[in-house]
Design an enzyme around this catalytic site. Structure first.
Site, short mmCIF file in Angstrom:
data_model
loop_
_atom_site.label_atom_id
_atom_site.label_comp_id
_atom_site.label_asym_id
_atom_site.label_seq_id
_atom_site.Cartn_x
_atom_site.Cartn_y
_atom_site.Cartn_z
N SER A 1 4.91 -1.30 4.21
CA SER A 1 5.12 -2.70 4.60
C SER A 1 5.13 -3.58 3.37
O SER A 1 4.36 -3.34 2.43
CB SER A 1 3.97 -3.17 5.51
OG SER A 1 3.80 -2.29 6.58
N GLU B 1 -5.10 7.85 18.16
CA GLU B 1 -5.73 9.17 18.30
C GLU B 1 -6.72 9.41 17.15
O GLU B 1 -7.84 9.88 17.37
CB GLU B 1 -4.67 10.28 18.30
CG GLU B 1 -3.80 10.32 19.56
CD GLU B 1 -2.76 9.21 19.60
OE1 GLU B 1 -2.42 8.65 18.54
OE2 GLU B 1 -2.30 8.87 20.71
N GLU C 1 -9.45 -1.48 5.75
CA GLU C 1 -8.25 -1.71 6.53
C GLU C 1 -8.62 -1.79 8.01
O GLU C 1 -8.17 -2.64 8.75
CB GLU C 1 -7.26 -0.57 6.30
CG GLU C 1 -6.02 -0.64 7.19
CD GLU C 1 -4.93 0.36 6.77
OE1 GLU C 1 -5.26 1.36 6.12
OE2 GLU C 1 -3.76 0.10 7.11
N GLN D 1 0.85 -1.20 0.00
CA GLN D 1 0.00 0.00 0.00
C GLN D 1 0.88 1.25 0.00
O GLN D 1 1.52 1.56 1.00
CB GLN D 1 -0.87 -0.05 1.28
CG GLN D 1 -1.82 1.09 1.44
CD GLN D 1 -2.48 1.07 2.82
OE1 GLN D 1 -1.96 0.45 3.75
NE2 GLN D 1 -3.60 1.74 2.95
N SER E 1 1.12 6.37 2.63
CA SER E 1 1.78 7.36 3.49
C SER E 1 3.00 7.98 2.82
O SER E 1 3.70 7.33 2.04
CB SER E 1 2.25 6.70 4.79
OG SER E 1 1.17 6.09 5.43
C1 LIG Z 1 4.64 -0.74 11.36
C2 LIG Z 1 4.03 0.24 10.41
C3 LIG Z 1 3.62 -0.18 9.15
C4 LIG Z 1 3.08 0.71 8.25
N1 LIG Z 1 2.73 0.25 7.00
C5 LIG Z 1 2.25 1.13 6.08
C6 LIG Z 1 1.99 0.72 4.74
O1 LIG Z 1 2.15 -0.45 4.38
N2 LIG Z 1 1.56 1.61 3.84
C7 LIG Z 1 1.32 2.92 4.19
O2 LIG Z 1 0.90 3.68 3.34
N3 LIG Z 1 1.58 3.36 5.46
C8 LIG Z 1 2.05 2.51 6.40
N4 LIG Z 1 2.32 2.93 7.67
C9 LIG Z 1 2.17 4.36 7.99
C10 LIG Z 1 1.02 4.67 8.92
O3 LIG Z 1 -0.22 4.55 8.28
C11 LIG Z 1 1.26 6.11 9.45
O4 LIG Z 1 2.45 6.08 10.18
C12 LIG Z 1 0.14 6.61 10.30
O5 LIG Z 1 -1.02 6.83 9.52
C13 LIG Z 1 0.50 7.90 11.06
O6 LIG Z 1 1.04 8.88 10.24
P1 LIG Z 1 2.41 9.59 10.64
O7 LIG Z 1 3.39 8.52 10.90
O8 LIG Z 1 2.71 10.57 9.59
O9 LIG Z 1 2.14 10.34 12.00
P2 LIG Z 1 1.55 11.82 12.16
O10 LIG Z 1 0.30 11.92 11.38
O11 LIG Z 1 2.61 12.81 11.91
O12 LIG Z 1 1.18 11.81 13.70
C14 LIG Z 1 2.05 12.23 14.76
C15 LIG Z 1 1.24 12.21 16.06
O13 LIG Z 1 0.18 13.16 15.95
C16 LIG Z 1 -1.06 12.53 16.19
N5 LIG Z 1 -2.10 13.14 15.36
C17 LIG Z 1 -2.06 13.39 14.04
N6 LIG Z 1 -3.21 13.92 13.63
C18 LIG Z 1 -4.01 14.00 14.70
C19 LIG Z 1 -5.35 14.46 14.94
N7 LIG Z 1 -6.12 14.93 13.95
N8 LIG Z 1 -5.83 14.39 16.19
C20 LIG Z 1 -5.07 13.91 17.21
N9 LIG Z 1 -3.83 13.46 17.06
C21 LIG Z 1 -3.30 13.51 15.82
C22 LIG Z 1 -0.84 11.08 15.83
O14 LIG Z 1 -1.78 10.25 16.46
C23 LIG Z 1 0.58 10.86 16.30
O15 LIG Z 1 0.56 10.58 17.66
C24 LIG Z 1 2.89 2.05 8.61
C25 LIG Z 1 3.25 2.48 9.88
C26 LIG Z 1 3.82 1.59 10.78
C27 LIG Z 1 4.23 2.08 12.12
#
Ligand SMILES: Cc1cc2nc3c(=O)[nH]c(=O)nc-3n(C[C@H](O)[C@H](O)[C@H](O)COP(=O)(O)OP(=O)(O)OC[C@H]3O[C@@H](n4cnc5c(N)ncnc54)[C@H](O)[C@@H]3O)c2cc1C
Lengths: 396, 377
Positions: free
Chosen positions: A150, A366, A233, A115, A118
């Site tokens: 992933s 969150e 998902e 996928q 991100s």
């Molecule tokens: C093990 C793992 C596998 C993954 N696999 C995939 C994959 O296969 N394909 C893919 O596309 N993505 C993948 N991801 C990415 C994952 O979907 C994102 O990491 C996730 O959606 C969070 O985005 P971010 O990391 O940019 O955090 P951010 O969005 O920057 O968040 C930072 C912090 O702010 C908080 N936050 C953000 N917005 C809000 C809000 N509106 N209200 C309250 N709190 C908020 C979050 O909860 C977090 O604590 C994977 C992530 C992990 C850890």
């Protein structure tokens, strides 16, 4: 729904499949293909696409018969993204050609999916993504960077969202594509993570040409398509029953029983609280499953991921402490690129670190709490200032 | 964990159509006869229980006899249906002796397994709702904890005191455990004094029962008596989880409704994320409590060997959820949540008292430790 298909009928068809392709003497892939062609793969899918247009509640009947006969499965953990996310999206938005081309190898497990959603600058706020897709004749040319992908290192195909019109507000200028991971311009680099291994990756897309025939849904409607993916998902919590002590609470309970010298009163109280919570989460999952089978899926699905994320983290944290000196050690920091996440075959330290991802991957806790509050409880959304501004004018 | 601890069969955790019909009947009755102002007015009166409400619930709907077989005048239904009634009672904090009479006293008598004789006769009276019984043990007694040690019986004559008995003041008959056996005592007898106490939970009266040479009808002795009391308390603790579930649900629903309407800072307070997350978290606990409560009700209904563990898990989980839901309800209502007129306090008081009733979460965790073979250091 085809009214004539009931439990007796799917049992009969399962019997036919087993008679024509005895699991003991049939090649694994051949069996899975025959199962798909018999409509017994995902029974609620259309005929010809692995299903029979039958009620979803009949799937457990088929699965039980096949398991009892020792039939091979399609290793659903290895192809989780394909099954849980790509397939329902292709089914919902794909053309007939796309459905014919992709669903069978996806389900059989010959083709793994990943996928590409991100990006470094767009995680929770996924619709802010900046990867560009520009039309060039019959193709789209894609440039950008994806992250935390992933299984990209084992995937043949990817679901991809990219910006096709930066002048529109962020939700409206996105389109949805199927990306061939073997195409020139797709570069997958391992991204080492907290556990020491690289289960996810960075993916660089440089001038990647995707034919327009691999677009899913209309141009500019990609966000709508992506919402289907994301909904699936979050709901793709397994229909599988887990036994009591089936999850992470199992290993820590066994350690407690086998090693009395580790016990303290404080740990005892925490263990019992978590044991009760794990049992209740198991029952909540079972209730959700029963609702699905009865044809009344409940909103509990959106909450189960939250519950398991917290429990996995607390239980594995407790386990590391319980082990005392042992908890100071870690199995192996070697950089590896595993094909799937394996919680049960690993030590407590790995479980502790890997479970931190449970509240981030697939939507953070969150963000899921926001969704429950707004969609399940009907609480008001927070005022937003990004909805009507062109994407290119948003601050980044 | 040995095979012994795996549930023998998959529990049915859903509600049947019959159960939903029963729920609507009970809910509309309670909406008519036990709305919040009525409950509050009753709680402040000398007769906290409305006899007309009890008659309509017990006899009109037939709720009192759900656990009692048809040949003894009951409905021949099960704990699953009684649990649904209790969810509705929790949702309305209705003052009725349902839990104490139709569940605990009834289950105690049923466990004696007699088809005729005084226990059967008593059951027929309870099933019709004409008579109300209370098990004379302190309300805080956990399922395995009743000793009867404070009452002595000699030749059917009972002497002693039992403290904090729930619903003793409205009971016609007291079921009194003693070291010599289980006895039925007419509450109206001169030799019985029922001294009302001031309860934390205004909607469930407590009293001290003093027996001074009271005549008891023997119902059982020895292990049979102890087992019946234990099974009555297990049913009570197990189904109390359903009352707690209904209570928690009301608190969440009301809090969501209120915070959507209440404006501060030019927006509904329910649009602030810290509140949204708290309510979403509570919702998750409420749906989990439902699974735990249904599991206990189903185990009791099917007589599963899993009953003790299912009940201990439900109590260890649901009482906390109900208390938290009521506490959040008060807090998120702000000042109005602290007033006497607003019903939130009735729910908080019921929830807190329920968290002690039939064993605290801690005592149920101790039961889990034993049943799941997770011994203390
Ligand atoms: C093990 C793992 C596998 C993954 N696999 C995939 C994959 O296969 N394909 C893919 O596309 N993505 C993948 N991801 C990415 C994952 O979907 C994102 O990491 C996730 O959606 C969070 O985005 P971010 O990391 O940019 O955090 P951010 O969005 O920057 O968040 C930072 C912090 O702010 C908080 N936050 C953000 N917005 C809000 C809000 N509106 N209200 C309250 N709190 C908020 C979050 O909860 C977090 O604590 C994977 C992530 C992990 C850890």
């Amino acid at each position: 729904m085809t009214a004539s298909i009931d439990a007796a009928e799917v049992r009969r068809r399962t019997g036919e499949l087993l008679a024509a392709h005895p699991p003991a003497t049939t090649d694994r892939t051949d069996f899975l293909k025959a199962r798909f062609d018999a409509g017994l793969a995902w029974v609620h899918y259309p005929a010809g696409l692995g299903g029979l247009d039958a009620p979803r509640s009949l799937q457990p009947v088929i699965d039980a018969e096949l398991a009892a006969a020792g039939a091979p499965d399609n290793d659903p953990r290895r192809i989780g993204i394909g099954l849980g996310m790509a397939a329902p999206t292709v089914l919902g938005f794909g053309t007939d050609e796309q459905k014919q081309r992709f669903l069978r190898p996806l389900w059989v497990g010959e083709e793994v999916w990943c996928q590409l959603f991100s990006e470094p600058g767009a995680g929770s706020d996924l619709a802010a993504l900046g990867t560009r897709a520009v039309r060039d004749g019959e193709d789209w040319v894609v440039d950008g960077q994806k992250v935390w992908t992933s299984s990209a290192h084992v995937a043949r195909w990817a679901i991809l969202i990219a910006r096709t019109d930066p002048d529109l507000p962020k939700h409206r200028g996105i389109s949805y594509f199927i990306c061939d991971m073997t195409d020139p311009g797709v570069e997958v680099r391992p991204l080492r993570q907290i556990t020491g291994e690289a289960e996810f990756n960075e993916v660089f897309l440089t001038g990647v040409r995707i034919p327009d025939s691999r677009r899913l849904g209309p141009v500019g409607e990609g966000w709508k398509v992506a919402r289907t993916t994301l909904m699936n998902e979050r709901v793709s919590i397994g229909g599988a029953r887990i036994p009591r002590e089936g999850g992470m609470i199992g290993p820590v309970s066994r350690t407690w029983r086998e090693r009395p010298e580790l016990r303290t009163h404080d740990l005892h109280q925490r263990l019992l609280t978590l044991w009760v919570e794990a049992e209740v989460a198991r029952l909540t999952g079972e209730r959700l499953r029963q609702q699905l089978v009865a044809g009344h899926p409940g909103p509990e699905g959106s909450g189960m991921k939250l519950a398991f994320a917290r429990l996995n983290q607390e239980i594995s944290g407790l386990e590391v402490e319980l082990l005392g000196d042992g908890g100071l050690l870690y199995g192996d920091w070697t950089m590896r690129r595993p094909e799937l996440v394996d919680f049960t075959g690993r030590d407590a330290g790995y479980r502790y670190l890997r479970s931190k991802g449970n509240s981030i991957e697939g939507g953070t806790s969150e963000v899921l709490l926001n969704i429950v509050a707004e969609r399940v409880l009907g609480l008001p959304v927070e005022p937003r200032n990004d909805k009507d501004v062109a994407w290119k004018d948003l601050s980044r | 964990m040995t095979a012994l601890h795996q549930p023998a069969a998959t529990p049915d955790l859903l509600y049947s159509e019959t159960e939903e019909d029963l729920r609507s009947a009970v809910r509309s009755l309670l909406a008519d006869r036990a709305d919040a102002p009525t409950v509050l007015a009753r709680a402040e009166s000398d007769t906290p229980y409305d006899p007309r409400l009890w008659q309509a619930l017990a006899a009109g709907i037939g709720a009192a006899g759900l656990l009692v077989p048809e040949k003894l005048g009951g409905q021949g239904a099960s704990h699953r249906e009684a649990a649904v009634v209790l969810e509705e009672i929790g949702r309305s904090v209705a003052p009725t002796p349902y839990l104490t009479s139709a569940v605990v006293a009834t289950a105690t008598l049923l466990a004696l397994g007699t088809e005729d004789g005084p226990a059967a006769e008593l059951l027929t009276g309870l099933a019709s709702g004409r008579r109300v019984a209370a098990l004379a043990v302190p309300f805080a007694t956990p399922p395995a904890g009743a000793t009867g040690a404070t009452v002595a019986a000699a030749d059917g004559v009972l002497d002693g005191t039992v403290t904090a008995v729930a619903d003793a003041a409205t009971a016609d008959v007291l079921l009194v455990p003693t070291p010599q056996g289980l006895y039925a005592v007419e509450a109206a007898a001169d030799t019985v004094t029922v001294d009302p106490l001031v309860p934390l939970d205004l909607t469930r009266p407590l009293a001290t029962v003093i027996l001074s040479g009271a005549t008891g009808t023997p119902l059982a002795t020895g292990e049979a008596a102890a087992d019946a009391v234990r099974r009555g308390l297990l049913a009570g603790a197990g189904l109390l989880a359903s009352e707690q579930l209904g209570l928690a649900e009301w608190c969440l629903t009301e809090t969501v409704r209120y915070t959507r309407e209440r404006h501060q800072f030019n927006r509904p307070v329910g649009s602030f994320q810290s509140l949204k997350h708290r309510m979403a978290q509570l919702w998750l606990e409420v749906v989990s409590a439902r699974a735990a409560a249904r599991n206990a009700a189903d185990a009791l209904a099917t007589g599963s060997p899993d009953v003790p563990l299912a009940v201990a898990v439900a109590q260890a989980y649901c009482s906390k959820v109900a208390v938290r839901a009521a506490e959040e309800c008060v807090q998120l209502h702000g000042g109005i949540g602290m007033t006497w007129e607003h019903p939130a306090h009735l729910y908080l008081k019921r929830a807190k008292a329920d968290s002690i009733a039939y064993g605290t979460a801690g005592s149920h965790r101790a039961a889990v430790a034993e049943l799941a073979e997770l011994p203390a250091p």
